[in-house]
Design an enzyme around this catalytic site. Structure first.
Site, short mmCIF file in Angstrom:
data_model
loop_
_atom_site.label_atom_id
_atom_site.label_comp_id
_atom_site.label_asym_id
_atom_site.label_seq_id
_atom_site.Cartn_x
_atom_site.Cartn_y
_atom_site.Cartn_z
N VAL A 15 0.79 -1.24 -0.09
CA VAL A 15 -0.11 -0.25 -0.12
C VAL A 15 0.73 1.27 -0.14
CG1 VAL A 15 -1.65 1.40 1.11
CG2 VAL A 15 -2.07 -1.18 1.00
N ASP A 16 1.86 1.28 0.69
CA ASP A 16 2.75 2.23 0.93
C ASP A 16 3.52 2.71 -0.73
OD1 ASP A 16 2.82 3.29 3.27
OD2 ASP A 16 4.57 2.36 4.14
#
Length: 406
Positions: A167-168
Site C-alpha cells: 500500500v505504501d
C-alpha cells in the site's frame, strides 16, 4: 528516463514508505530532491532488522538519489529555512497528518498566492477531508481497514498481510503519477495545484477486480491461498521439492495441462469442463493435479509445461531472485555504494530498466548530510550556518560547515 525531470526541484517533507517512494521515483527521473527531516531523522531509519550501518535498510531502499537537510520546525529559524527552500521548489511532497503543515504555515493554501506555480502533494492515511482524516495509519493498518487483508491467507486461517509494504509503494507511485500529470497541466497554464493522495484510496484501487466483483453479485471474497478467485487452475501446486505456480484456465491450456500431466480423463470430467466449474470444484481439482505434480521436482516440470504454452513459474525465494537471469538482464538489482558500509543492492528504476539502471545511483543521505551546502545555496554564510546548528534549528555534520562542501 533518468534525466526526464532535470531542472526540477522537489522539497520532500515525508518519511517511512509512501512519501519517500514517490520522491525517490522523481529523483530517479532526474529531479533534484531535497529530503527534509527532523534532527532526529526519518522514522524509517529505525525500522529494522535489516541494517545498513546504523540505519535500517528500509530507509536506504526508499531514499536514494536525494540530498539531505535536517530542520527543527519547532524553532522559528527552522521554519524560516523551510519557507526559503519551498520558494526554490517546483514541487513539495509532504506526509504529515492533516493540519500539521497548516499549523506550521506551510500548507498549500497558505503558499498558493505567493507560489502559484507550486505543485503540492499531500500524502496521508485517509485523505485531507472526512471523518477519518485525523487518523494516523501505516501500511498494515490500511491493508486491514481497506479490506485488502480479508483477501489474503488461507481459508479459516488468521488474518495475513502482504509482507512487502504494497500500500505504501502503490501510494507513492500514484502520487508520482499525479505530480507528473500536474506538471503537464502546468506546462499549459503555468499554475500548480494541490494533490490529495491517501493510503486508503490506493489500497482500494489495488482491489479493482475483487471490489467490482463484490458489487456485482454481493458475494464477499474469502481467502484462497495462492489461488485466483476468478479462474482455475490459477494457483501454486506442491511438487516433489517445492511449489510451482500454474495458470492454465483457458480451455486450450486446460487441455494441454491434462495432457502434460497424463490426466486426459480430467478434460472430459463434467466437474472441470469450464473455468467457473473448476473454481466451484477447486478442492477436487487441486487434489487430482497435486498428486500428479508430486511425481517430479518443480524444475523438471518447467520445460514440458512451457513447451505446451502453459504459464508457470517456480515460487522463488529471494536467493533465487538474486541469481535470476532475467532480473540480471533487466539490471533491476543495481549496486549502490554506501559510505561506511560497502555495496548495497536494491531494486532499481523499473521503467526501461536495463538502460535506466546503468547510470548509477547515489546512496540515501545521512541525516542532515547536505544541510550546510543547501544553506549556502540559500545565501547563508558559515557563521550563520554555525549559529543555526548551535541553536538546534539545523542538524549538520561538523565537517560540512568547517570543511569541504558536501
Amino acid at each position: 528516463m533518468r534525466n526526464a525531470l532535470d531542472g526540477l526541484t522537489v522539497i520532500d517533507f515525508t518519511q517511512i514508505g509512501a512519501g519517500p517512494s514517490c520522491t525517490m521515483l522523481l529523483a530517479d527521473m532526474g529531479a533534484r530532491v531535497i529530503k527534509v527531516e527532523s534532527p532526529a531523522g526519518d522514522i524509517g531509519r529505525t525500522l529494522g532488522p535489516g541494517w545498513v550501518g546504523e540505519d535500517a535498510a528500509l530507509y536506504h531502499g526508499f531514499n536514494r538519489n536525494k540530498l539531505g537537510m535536517a530542520l527543527d520546525f519547532k524553532k522559528p529559524e527552522g521554519l524560516d529555512i523551510a519557507r526559503r527552500l519551498i520558494a526554490t521548489a517546483d514541487i513539495v511532497v509532504e506526509s504529515m497528518r492533516p493540519g500539521v503543515m497548516q499549523r506550521a504555515g506551510l500548507a498549500h493554501a497558505q503558499l498558493e498566492a505567493q507560489h502559484p506555480s507550486l505543485i503540492y502533494c499531500s500524502i496521508s492515511a485517509y485523505g485531507q477531508q472526512g471523518p477519518y482524516s485525523q487518523r494516523a495509519g501505516v501500511d498494515g493498518v490500511l491493508q486491514a481497514d481497506s479490506g485488502l487483508m480479508s483477501l489474503i491467507g488461507t481459508p479459516g486461517g488468521e488474518p495475513c498481510k502482504v509482507q512487502a509494504p504494497i500500500v505504501d509503494v502503490t501510494t507513492g507511485y500514484l502520487a508520482c503519477i499525479g505530480i507528473l500529470a500536474k506538471l503537464q497541466q502546468r506546462s499549459r497554464d503555468g499554475r500548480g495545484g494541490h494533490l490529495d493522495v491517501s493510503l486508503l484510496n490506493s489500497a482500494l484501487a489495488l482491489q479493482q477486480s475483487s471490489l467490482t466483483s463484490y458489487f456485482a453479485d454481493g458475494e464477499p471474497p474469502v481467502p484462497s491461498g495462492s489461488a485466483a478467485p476468478y479462474s482455475a487452475p490459477n494457483q501454486a501446486f506442491e511438487t516433489k521439492d517445492g511449489w510451482l505456480m500454474v495458470a492454465a484456465y483457458s480451455a486450450e491450456r486446460w487441455a494441454s495441462l491434462c495432457s502434460v500431466l497424463d490426466l486426459r480423463h480430467l478434460e472430459k470430467d463434467p466437474r472441470f469442463a469450464t473455468s467457473p466449474l473448476r473454481v466451484a470444484n477447486r478442492a477436487a481439482m487441486t487434489h487430482e493435479l497435486t498428486v500428479a505434480f508430486m511425481r517430479r521436482s518443480a524444475d523438471e516440470w518447467i520445460a514440458p509445461l512451457q513447451s505446451a504454452d502453459i504459464l508457470c513459474a517456480k515460487v522463488a525465494r529471494y536467493a533465487d531472485i538474486a541469481a535470476h537471469p532475467q532480473v540480471a538482464a533487466n539490471a533491476m538489482l543495481p549496486a549502490v555504494d554506501v559510505p561506511g558500509f560497502g555495496t548495497l543492492r536494491m531494486p532499481g528504476f523499473p521503467i526501461n530498466s536495463a538502460s535506466a539502471n546503468t547510470a548509477g545511483f547515489t546512496p540515501a543521505p545521512a541525516c542532515g548530510q547536505d544541510s550546510a551546502l543547501l544553506l549556502r545555496e540559500l545565501g547563508l554564510k558559515d557563521d550563520e550556518i554555525e549559529e543555526l546548528i548551535q541553536s538546534g534549528a539545523v542538524r549538520s555534520p561538523a565537517e560540512t560547515v568547517t570543511g569541504a562542501e558536501a
